[in-house]
Enzyme design. Structure first.
Site, PDB file in Angstrom:
ATOM      1  N   ASN A 211     -12.457   0.127  -6.076  1.00  0.00           N
ATOM      2  CA  ASN A 211     -12.993  -0.737  -7.140  1.00  0.00           C
ATOM      3  C   ASN A 211     -13.855  -1.883  -6.615  1.00  0.00           C
ATOM      4  OD1 ASN A 211     -10.709  -1.821  -6.020  1.00  0.00           O
ATOM      5  ND2 ASN A 211      -9.917  -2.661  -7.926  1.00  0.00           N
TER       6      ASN A 211
ATOM      7  N   LYS B   3     -11.357   1.662   6.987  1.00  0.00           N
ATOM      8  CA  LYS B   3     -11.647   2.929   6.304  1.00  0.00           C
ATOM      9  C   LYS B   3     -11.827   2.643   4.812  1.00  0.00           C
ATOM     10  CE  LYS B   3      -9.173   6.096   4.323  1.00  0.00           C
ATOM     11  NZ  LYS B   3     -10.074   6.397   3.184  1.00  0.00           N
TER      12      LYS B   3
ATOM     13  N   SER C 263     -12.507   3.536   0.813  1.00  0.00           N
ATOM     14  CA  SER C 263     -12.092   4.643  -0.042  1.00  0.00           C
ATOM     15  C   SER C 263     -13.124   5.764   0.093  1.00  0.00           C
ATOM     16  CB  SER C 263     -12.018   4.189  -1.495  1.00  0.00           C
ATOM     17  OG  SER C 263     -12.007   5.317  -2.349  1.00  0.00           O
TER      18      SER C 263
ATOM     19  N   VAL D 173       0.577   1.987  -5.519  1.00  0.00           N
ATOM     20  CA  VAL D 173       1.946   1.816  -5.027  1.00  0.00           C
ATOM     21  C   VAL D 173       2.414   3.047  -4.229  1.00  0.00           C
ATOM     22  CG1 VAL D 173       4.359   1.490  -5.717  1.00  0.00           C
ATOM     23  CG2 VAL D 173       2.544   0.124  -6.789  1.00  0.00           C
TER      24      VAL D 173
ATOM     25  N   LEU E  71       7.070  -0.381  13.782  1.00  0.00           N
ATOM     26  CA  LEU E  71       7.205  -1.835  13.616  1.00  0.00           C
ATOM     27  C   LEU E  71       5.866  -2.563  13.675  1.00  0.00           C
ATOM     28  CD1 LEU E  71      10.450  -2.407  15.691  1.00  0.00           C
ATOM     29  CD2 LEU E  71      10.225  -2.266  13.213  1.00  0.00           C
TER      30      LEU E  71
ATOM     31  N   GLU F   8      -1.693  -4.657  -0.693  1.00  0.00           N
ATOM     32  CA  GLU F   8      -2.240  -5.125  -1.980  1.00  0.00           C
ATOM     33  C   GLU F   8      -2.253  -3.928  -2.910  1.00  0.00           C
ATOM     34  OE1 GLU F   8      -2.793  -8.045  -2.835  1.00  0.00           O
ATOM     35  OE2 GLU F   8      -2.984  -9.143  -0.956  1.00  0.00           O
TER      36      GLU F   8
ATOM     37  N   CYS G 257      -6.922  -4.445 -10.109  1.00  0.00           N
ATOM     38  CA  CYS G 257      -5.479  -4.337  -9.890  1.00  0.00           C
ATOM     39  C   CYS G 257      -4.688  -5.410 -10.611  1.00  0.00           C
ATOM     40  CB  CYS G 257      -5.206  -4.415  -8.402  1.00  0.00           C
ATOM     41  SG  CYS G 257      -5.967  -5.860  -7.678  1.00  0.00           S
TER      42      CYS G 257
ATOM     43  N   GLU H 172       0.601   1.840 -14.611  1.00  0.00           N
ATOM     44  CA  GLU H 172      -0.751   1.319 -14.392  1.00  0.00           C
ATOM     45  C   GLU H 172      -1.761   2.398 -14.778  1.00  0.00           C
ATOM     46  OE1 GLU H 172      -2.254   0.898 -10.344  1.00  0.00           O
ATOM     47  OE2 GLU H 172      -3.095  -1.044 -10.907  1.00  0.00           O
TER      48      GLU H 172
ATOM     49  N   GLY I 119       3.212  -5.545  -3.895  1.00  0.00           N
ATOM     50  CA  GLY I 119       2.667  -5.850  -2.578  1.00  0.00           C
ATOM     51  C   GLY I 119       3.554  -6.656  -1.668  1.00  0.00           C
TER      52      GLY I 119
ATOM     53  N   GLU J 190      -3.535 -12.146   0.598  1.00  0.00           N
ATOM     54  CA  GLU J 190      -4.881 -12.242   1.135  1.00  0.00           C
ATOM     55  C   GLU J 190      -5.458 -13.601   0.743  1.00  0.00           C
ATOM     56  OE1 GLU J 190      -6.647  -8.312  -0.192  1.00  0.00           O
ATOM     57  OE2 GLU J 190      -6.615  -8.057   1.987  1.00  0.00           O
TER      58      GLU J 190
HETATM   59  P1  NAD Z   1      -5.202   5.028  -3.417  1.00  0.00           P
HETATM   60  O1  NAD Z   1      -3.831   4.552  -3.152  1.00  0.00           O
HETATM   61  O2  NAD Z   1      -5.386   6.398  -3.931  1.00  0.00           O
HETATM   62  O3  NAD Z   1      -6.085   4.952  -2.083  1.00  0.00           O
HETATM   63  C1  NAD Z   1      -6.259   3.745  -1.374  1.00  0.00           C
HETATM   64  C2  NAD Z   1      -6.735   4.054   0.016  1.00  0.00           C
HETATM   65  O4  NAD Z   1      -5.674   4.618   0.780  1.00  0.00           O
HETATM   66  C3  NAD Z   1      -7.889   5.056   0.099  1.00  0.00           C
HETATM   67  O5  NAD Z   1      -8.803   4.602   1.071  1.00  0.00           O
HETATM   68  C4  NAD Z   1      -7.207   6.327   0.543  1.00  0.00           C
HETATM   69  O6  NAD Z   1      -8.048   7.210   1.255  1.00  0.00           O
HETATM   70  C5  NAD Z   1      -6.136   5.780   1.465  1.00  0.00           C
HETATM   71  N1  NAD Z   1      -4.977   6.649   1.679  1.00  0.00           N
HETATM   72  C6  NAD Z   1      -4.455   7.583   0.843  1.00  0.00           C
HETATM   73  N2  NAD Z   1      -3.374   8.151   1.408  1.00  0.00           N
HETATM   74  C7  NAD Z   1      -3.191   7.567   2.612  1.00  0.00           C
HETATM   75  C8  NAD Z   1      -2.224   7.700   3.663  1.00  0.00           C
HETATM   76  N3  NAD Z   1      -1.208   8.566   3.573  1.00  0.00           N
HETATM   77  N4  NAD Z   1      -2.338   6.919   4.757  1.00  0.00           N
HETATM   78  C9  NAD Z   1      -3.330   6.005   4.862  1.00  0.00           C
HETATM   79  N5  NAD Z   1      -4.276   5.837   3.898  1.00  0.00           N
HETATM   80  C10 NAD Z   1      -4.206   6.605   2.790  1.00  0.00           C
HETATM   81  O7  NAD Z   1      -5.847   3.928  -4.380  1.00  0.00           O
HETATM   82  P2  NAD Z   1      -7.225   3.987  -5.166  1.00  0.00           P
HETATM   83  O8  NAD Z   1      -7.067   5.006  -6.248  1.00  0.00           O
HETATM   84  O9  NAD Z   1      -8.349   4.081  -4.216  1.00  0.00           O
HETATM   85  O10 NAD Z   1      -7.269   2.537  -5.814  1.00  0.00           O
HETATM   86  C11 NAD Z   1      -6.636   2.211  -6.994  1.00  0.00           C
HETATM   87  C12 NAD Z   1      -5.323   1.501  -6.728  1.00  0.00           C
HETATM   88  O11 NAD Z   1      -5.528   0.381  -5.885  1.00  0.00           O
HETATM   89  C13 NAD Z   1      -4.712   0.941  -7.999  1.00  0.00           C
HETATM   90  O12 NAD Z   1      -3.320   1.144  -7.987  1.00  0.00           O
HETATM   91  C14 NAD Z   1      -5.016  -0.527  -7.903  1.00  0.00           C
HETATM   92  O13 NAD Z   1      -4.149  -1.348  -8.639  1.00  0.00           O
HETATM   93  C15 NAD Z   1      -4.924  -0.778  -6.449  1.00  0.00           C
HETATM   94  N6  NAD Z   1      -5.661  -1.979  -6.081  1.00  0.00           N
HETATM   95  C16 NAD Z   1      -4.963  -3.083  -5.667  1.00  0.00           C
HETATM   96  C17 NAD Z   1      -5.622  -4.243  -5.348  1.00  0.00           C
HETATM   97  C18 NAD Z   1      -4.888  -5.475  -4.909  1.00  0.00           C
HETATM   98  O14 NAD Z   1      -5.499  -6.327  -4.308  1.00  0.00           O
HETATM   99  N7  NAD Z   1      -3.618  -5.617  -5.175  1.00  0.00           N
HETATM  100  C19 NAD Z   1      -7.016  -4.279  -5.422  1.00  0.00           C
HETATM  101  C20 NAD Z   1      -7.701  -3.148  -5.823  1.00  0.00           C
HETATM  102  C21 NAD Z   1      -7.001  -1.993  -6.142  1.00  0.00           C
END
Ligand code: NAD
Length: 486
Positions: free
Chosen positions: A155, A178, A180, A232, A246, A252, A286, A383, A456, A460
């Site tokens: 996003n 890395k 998205s 999550v 560890l 986030e 988020c 969500e 989380g 940040e």
């Molecule tokens: P996602 O969890 O599908 O992916 C997030 C990232 O994790 C991607 O880069 C993905 O390739 C990577 N990933 C996936 N599996 C992994 C693994 N096993 N090991 C390491 N990396 C892995 O999330 P999304 O669909 O890209 O984003 C939407 C989500 O992000 C929503 O839940 C949103 O609320 C959350 N979000 C949170 C914040 C915050 O600051 N709290 C900000 C923006 C988005």
């Protein structure tokens, strides 16, 4: 009109663009039209290794510089980003589909703020002197962790890269980031700009890929810390993998935040707050306050004014600055949002506004408002990550507090009231990390940002982030002789 956003190569490693076409293909789709605007490749193990090794080398050089010298590089990068704001904003729009009206003020600019803020703090990352008697003392040193891994959601590709890189680099770490797989373009520009600003090659590397590349980075032996922005379920996987060795983490994650509007709220401000809490970035934020609890006495007036103002939504070409509501970032997410809207209808909520996909190749869906939502409905519990607002009625403060807290999430919360004592009482009782009184969703870099409960771990931005990208060494210094039992 066709768009082309093909970068020089897929990855940016050791100060330069690199490609390895044997990696899995990652097509980049412009969400407004569905057209392919670039083709990248996922990082192969060889690219991951190059990124990690060059980051280790760069980190040694970088951490030997003074904080002020490091800060100068970060602040220079902030200036370059501001100079190129329009180009970077257009790229952000192509990457995400968010309207240019939004990206011009919220993405590269927010990234620049983070680099400027942490650039300014870099020279102030110091330790303490602690007298412990008899002339002895302890001094502390705030040391970098080493190589940090950043993993982004789709996003806010520029902002997320900068919010992670800026504090990490300020503290003397290197970062391998890395993005998205859905929005791989913007972080490459940040990597380029950091090198232009004087960062040693390898200090901030960008490698592309799906979850498997993220997992390889997390489990790499050189990784000292992982900062993830994502959902999550991904957070739980990444935190578990990091815990096995560890490693430090910042998580986030997602939310289902409450926005509570009391009967004495300023109606116009409350409606503005609810709009900002649900429809900015087409709802893909988020911290969105998607459970809008409105006092029963204000509810009809609130819904009437809200739906009236939603008539001012300008949906269309995101590159046209008059557009204020863009498409969803990807087709899969659009499908998820549509299925939640169906569930809302099936479970008995009333569709007060929107609810329909816009015909065409782009991933557009109307801003959507459900009323008569109850706490047990799926749309009130999970969500959605899209422009779907749930309006829930309430009668008393105690009742709304209990209901607001009845969620696994704890990212954000907001309250609208003219009663200051009540505002602080209610916010004080809500379990959430980022809270708002009479506004919503502002995230200045000076303020900590992050969630409680499943939303989380860690924070940040702000001075808090320094603690999450460094660790303290305590050094006891004796002034006298050493006593020993024998
Ligand atoms: P996602 O969890 O599908 O992916 C997030 C990232 O994790 C991607 O880069 C993905 O390739 C990577 N990933 C996936 N599996 C992994 C693994 N096993 N090991 C390491 N990396 C892995 O999330 P999304 O669909 O890209 O984003 C939407 C989500 O992000 C929503 O839940 C949103 O609320 C959350 N979000 C949170 C914040 C915050 O600051 N709290 C900000 C923006 C988005």
């Amino acid at each position: 009109m066709t768009h082309n956003a093909q970068p020089t190569a897929s990855h940016f490693v050791d100060g330069t663009y690199v490609e390895d076409a044997s990696g899995t293909e990652l097509p980049v789709i412009y969400p407004a039209t569905g057209e392919q605007i670039a083709m990248l490749h996922s990082a192969t193990p060889a690219i991951v290794e190059r990124a990690m090794q060059s980051a280790q080398r760069a980190q040694i050089e970088w951490s030997a510089m003074t904080g002020t010298e490091r800060g100068r590089v970060l602040r220079r990068a902030a200036d370059i980003i501001r100079d190129r704001n329009r180009d970077l904003s257009v790229l952000e729009t192509l990457d995400t589909g968010k309207p240019l009206q939004e990206t011009l003020v919220a993405d590269a600019t927010s990234g620049a703020d983070a680099l400027e803020y942490f650039g300014g703090l870099a020279g102030a990352v110091t330790g303490e002197y602690i007298p412990v008697g008899n002339g002895d003392f302890v001094y502390t040193v705030r040391e970098p962790l080493g190589v940090c891994v950043g993993i982004g959601a789709w996003n806010y590709p520029t902002q997320i890269a900068c919010w992670k890189a800026a504090p990490a680099l300020a503290c003397g770490n290197a970062m391998v980031f890395k993005p998205s797989e859905v929005t791989p373009l913007c972080a490459l520009k940040i990597a380029e700009i950091l090198v232009e600003a004087g960062a040693p090659p390898g200090l901030f590397n960008v490698v592309q890929g799906l979850g498997d590349v993220g997992a390889a980075l997390v489990s790499h032996e050189a990784t000292a810390k992982v900062s993830l922005t994502g959902s999550v379920p991904t957070g739980k996987k990444v935190a578990s993998a990091a815990a096995a060795e560890l490693k430090h983490i910042t998580m986030e994650l997602g939310g289902k935040s409450p926005l509570i509007i009391f009967e004495d709220a300023d109606l116009e401000n409350a409606v503005s707050g609810a709009i900002n809490a649900n429809f900015y970035s087409s709802g893909q934020v988020c911290s969105n306050g998607t459970r809008v609890f409105v006092h029963r006495s204000l509810r009809d007036a609130f819904v009437a004014r809200l739906t009236e103002r939603l008539g001012n939504v300008v949906m269309g070409n995101p590159l046209d600055e008059a557009t204020n509501f863009g498409p969803i970032s990807n087709a899969a997410q659009l499908g998820i949002i549509e299925s939640y809207i169906e569930k809302g209808l099936m479970e008995g909520a009333t569709l007060a506004y929107g609810g329909s996909r816009i015909a065409g190749d782009g991933y557009y869906i109307e801003p959507t408002v459900f009323t008569d939502v109850t706490d047990a409905m799926t749309i009130a519990r999970e969500e959605i990550f899209g422009p779907v607002m749930c309006v829930l009625d309430f009668d008393t403060e105690d009742e709304v507090l209990a209901r607001a807290n009845d969620t696994e999430f704890g990212l954000a919360a907001g309250v609208f009231t003219r009663d200051l004592a009540r505002a602080h009482r209610v916010i004080g009782a809500i379990k959430a990390g980022s809270c708002y009184v009479n506004t919503y969703n502002l995230t200045p870099v000076e303020a900590p940002f992050g969630g409680s409960k499943s939303s989380g771990i860690g924070r940040e931005n702000s001075k808090e982030a320094i603690g999450h990208y460094s660790e303290v060494k305590a050094v006891y210094v004796a002034a006298g002789d050493v006593e020993a039992p024998f």
